[in-house]
Design a protein around this motif. Structure first.
Motif, PDB file in Angstrom:
ATOM      1  N   SER A 267      36.282  16.983  34.210  1.00  0.00           N
ATOM      2  CA  SER A 267      35.548  18.203  34.554  1.00  0.00           C
ATOM      3  C   SER A 267      34.327  17.884  35.398  1.00  0.00           C
ATOM      4  CB  SER A 267      35.121  18.956  33.286  1.00  0.00           C
ATOM      5  OG  SER A 267      34.213  18.161  32.532  1.00  0.00           O
TER       6      SER A 267
ATOM      7  N   GLU B  59      41.625  23.060  37.243  1.00  0.00           N
ATOM      8  CA  GLU B  59      41.556  24.491  37.547  1.00  0.00           C
ATOM      9  C   GLU B  59      40.922  24.780  38.911  1.00  0.00           C
ATOM     10  OE1 GLU B  59      39.608  26.591  34.429  1.00  0.00           O
ATOM     11  OE2 GLU B  59      41.143  26.138  32.920  1.00  0.00           O
TER      12      GLU B  59
ATOM     13  N   ARG C 101      35.683  27.363  43.507  1.00  0.00           N
ATOM     14  CA  ARG C 101      36.343  28.491  42.843  1.00  0.00           C
ATOM     15  C   ARG C 101      37.521  27.973  42.036  1.00  0.00           C
ATOM     16  NH1 ARG C 101      34.082  32.960  45.048  1.00  0.00           N
ATOM     17  NH2 ARG C 101      33.176  32.750  47.133  1.00  0.00           N
ATOM     18  N   THR C 102      37.783  28.623  40.908  1.00  0.00           N
ATOM     19  CA  THR C 102      38.829  28.157  40.011  1.00  0.00           C
ATOM     20  C   THR C 102      39.998  29.133  39.956  1.00  0.00           C
ATOM     21  OG1 THR C 102      38.092  29.262  37.983  1.00  0.00           O
ATOM     22  CG2 THR C 102      36.964  27.215  38.596  1.00  0.00           C
ATOM     23  N   THR C 103      41.088  28.662  39.411  1.00  0.00           N
ATOM     24  CA  THR C 103      42.282  29.496  39.253  1.00  0.00           C
ATOM     25  C   THR C 103      42.069  30.611  38.239  1.00  0.00           C
ATOM     26  OG1 THR C 103      43.100  27.887  37.625  1.00  0.00           O
ATOM     27  CG2 THR C 103      43.872  27.644  39.895  1.00  0.00           C
ATOM     28  N   ARG C 104      40.985  30.562  37.472  1.00  0.00           N
ATOM     29  CA  ARG C 104      40.655  31.623  36.520  1.00  0.00           C
ATOM     30  C   ARG C 104      39.746  32.688  37.139  1.00  0.00           C
ATOM     31  NH1 ARG C 104      41.625  30.471  31.065  1.00  0.00           N
ATOM     32  NH2 ARG C 104      42.430  28.375  30.672  1.00  0.00           N
ATOM     33  N   GLY C 105      39.300  32.450  38.382  1.00  0.00           N
ATOM     34  CA  GLY C 105      38.461  33.428  39.058  1.00  0.00           C
ATOM     35  C   GLY C 105      36.975  33.159  38.980  1.00  0.00           C
ATOM     36  N   SER C 106      36.555  32.132  38.273  1.00  0.00           N
ATOM     37  CA  SER C 106      35.130  31.810  38.189  1.00  0.00           C
ATOM     38  C   SER C 106      34.708  31.021  39.428  1.00  0.00           C
ATOM     39  CB  SER C 106      34.831  31.009  36.928  1.00  0.00           C
ATOM     40  OG  SER C 106      35.541  29.780  36.932  1.00  0.00           O
TER      41      SER C 106
ATOM     42  N   THR D 242      47.945  24.466  43.612  1.00  0.00           N
ATOM     43  CA  THR D 242      47.468  25.752  43.116  1.00  0.00           C
ATOM     44  C   THR D 242      48.048  26.941  43.877  1.00  0.00           C
ATOM     45  OG1 THR D 242      45.537  25.807  44.587  1.00  0.00           O
ATOM     46  CG2 THR D 242      45.291  24.667  42.476  1.00  0.00           C
TER      47      THR D 242
ATOM     48  N   THR E  70      46.132  31.839  45.265  1.00  0.00           N
ATOM     49  CA  THR E  70      46.308  31.149  43.997  1.00  0.00           C
ATOM     50  C   THR E  70      46.316  32.220  42.905  1.00  0.00           C
ATOM     51  OG1 THR E  70      43.955  30.833  43.555  1.00  0.00           O
ATOM     52  CG2 THR E  70      45.038  29.182  44.928  1.00  0.00           C
ATOM     53  N   THR E  71      46.245  31.806  41.656  1.00  0.00           N
ATOM     54  CA  THR E  71      46.339  32.771  40.561  1.00  0.00           C
ATOM     55  C   THR E  71      45.275  33.858  40.658  1.00  0.00           C
ATOM     56  OG1 THR E  71      47.189  31.014  39.132  1.00  0.00           O
ATOM     57  CG2 THR E  71      46.404  33.010  38.064  1.00  0.00           C
ATOM     58  N   ALA E  72      44.032  33.479  40.976  1.00  0.00           N
ATOM     59  CA  ALA E  72      42.945  34.458  40.973  1.00  0.00           C
ATOM     60  C   ALA E  72      42.093  34.428  42.234  1.00  0.00           C
ATOM     61  CB  ALA E  72      42.046  34.214  39.757  1.00  0.00           C
TER      62      ALA E  72
END
Length: 335
Positions: free
Chosen positions: A81, A110, A128-133, A281, A303-305
Motif C-alpha cells: 500500500s 486498487e 485514483r483507485t478502482t473503488r472511486g477514491s 484495471t 475501470t470499475t469506478a
C-alpha cells in the motif's frame, strides 16, 4: 523568582534542524531524524518501507519559522500500500505536538490511474483507485525527480496483475504498432514530450512508443447561427489540440502530454503531464467523435469506478490503435 520562558534545549535543536533543512525540494526519508516532527507520532516502519518522501509546504523560505510544521505530506510506499499523511492544521503554534494530520491508505492493487502534472512550478500528483477514491498531493515542480521515481514504483506495483481482456487486446495492438519513426509526427513544438518519454524509458521502464501526434489547430463543430458564433469566438481565441505520446510496456499504458489536452488562446503551453493506466484495471475501451471539434475523437479508458478520456486526431496513429481494439462497434469490453 520569575518562571523561565525558555524552551527545552532539545525542542530548540530539533526545530532548528528541520527549519535549517527546509526548502522547496522533496527529500527522501532514510532515518528517524529525517521524519518531520508533525508525523513522528505515526507508526512508521522505515525498514519495511520501499520509499518514503517528505513534501514541503508551498511557502517562501523567508516566511518559514523554526516553530512551524514545514511539511505538507509524508508519502510512505510499502509492499502492499501507499500511505499518505497530510498536514491539516495551519502550523505548530495552534496545533499540539503529534496532532494535525490526516491519513489515507491506497492498496497498490486498487490503483486505477496515476496522473502527474507539472505546470511551471506547480506540480500535482493524483492517484485514483478502482473503488472511486482519490489522493492528491501538490508539490513544487522543481522537485519532480523524486515524484517521477514514486510514479514508476506505483506503476510497477499496480501493473503486477495480468492485463484484463481489454488490456491484453490494447497491449497486442500497441506492440504491433511499434515503429522506429513513431514520434516523427510530434513536430518541433512537441519535442519535449518525446524527451519526457525517453527520461522515463531510460530508467528501466521497458516502454515503447505505440503512437504519437503533434499539436493541431481545431475547428469547432456546428452549423447555422450557433456554428458561426463558435467559429467567430475561436478566431479570437483559437483552440489547439496538444500533442501526446502513447507508450506501453510493463503492464501499463502511459500517456505523455500537457496538463490540458485542448487549450484556448495563443499563450505558449509549457506544462507536462504523465498519465499511467495499469492494463489489468481496464474493463472497457470505447471511442467516438468529439462533439466539440471536427477531426477529433474521444477515447474512453474505463475501470470499475474511473473513466479517463483522451482526445486524439481522428486520422492519427492513436485513433487507429484504439480502432484496432474496439473494431467497428467502437467499444471493447472485458469478458
Amino acid at each position: 523568582m520569575p518562571q523561565s520562558t525558555l524552551r527545552p534545549v532539545e525542542t530548540i535543536r530539533t526545530g532548528t534542524s528541520e527549519y535549517d533543512r527546509f526548502g522547496p525540494w522533496i527529500d527522501e526519508v532514510r532515518g528517524p531524524d529525517d521524519v518531520p516532527r508533525l508525523f513522528r507520532g505515526h507508526a512508521l516502519d522505515l525498514d519495511a518501507a520501499r520509499l518514503v518522501l517528505k513534501v514541503p509546504r508551498s511557502i517562501a523560505r523567508r516566511d518559514a519559522t523554526p516553530d512551524m510544521d514545514l511539511y505538507d505530506h509524508l508519502l510512505v510506499l510499502g509492499a502492499e500500500s501507499l500511505t499518505v499523511l497530510s498536514r491539516t492544521a495551519p502550523d505548530r503554534r495552534t496545533t499540539p505536538y503529534g496532532a494535525g494530520y490526516a491519513e489515507q491508505t491506497v492498496p497498490l492493487h486498487e490503483i486505477a490511474v496515476v496522473h502527474d502534472v507539472v505546470d511551471l512550478l506547480h506540480g500535482r500528483l493524483t492517484i485514483r483507485t478502482t473503488r472511486g477514491s482519490a489522493v492528491t498531493v501538490d508539490y513544487n515542480g522543481s522537485a519532480r525527480a523524486h515524484v517521477t521515481r514514486l510514479v514508476g514504483a506505483l506503476r510497477d506495483a499496480a501493473s503486477a496483475a495480468p492485463p484484463s481482456t481489454v488490456g491484453a487486446l490494447l497491449a497486442d495492438a500497441g506492440r504491433a504498432a511499434v515503429t522506429d519513426g513513431a514520434t516523427r509526427d510530434l513536430g518541433r513544438d512537441d519535442q519535449a514530450l518525446e524527451a519526457d518519454f525517453r527520461e522515463v524509458a531510460g530508467v528501466g521502464a521497458r516502454l515503447a512508443v505505440w503512437a504519437a501526434h503533434g499539436r493541431r489547430r481545431l475547428v469547432p463543430r456546428g452549423t447555422g447561427w450557433d456554428g458561426l458564433v463558435h467559429r467567430l469566438a475561436h478566431s479570437l481565441s483559437p483552440a489547439t489540440l496538444q500533442g501526446a505520446v502513447l507508450a506501453g510496456g510493463a503492464g501499463a499504458l502511459e500517456v505523455f502530454g500537457r496538463r490540458e489536452q485542448v487549450t484556448r488562446g495563443t499563450t505558449p503551453v509549457v506544462s507536462s503531464s504523465r498519465l499511467v493506466v495499469p492494463l489489468g484495471t481496464l474493463t472497457r475501451l470505447d471511442v467516438g467523435a468529439d462533439p466539440r471539434y471536427e477531426g477529433t475523437v474521444v477515447v474512453g479508458l474505463h475501470t470499475t469506478a474511473v473513466t479517463t478520456t483522451l482526445v486524439v486526431p481522428e486520422d492519427s496513429a492513436a485513433a487507429r490503435l484504439v480502432a484496432g481494439v474496439t473494431g467497428t462497434s467502437g467499444v471493447a469490453r472485458a469478458r
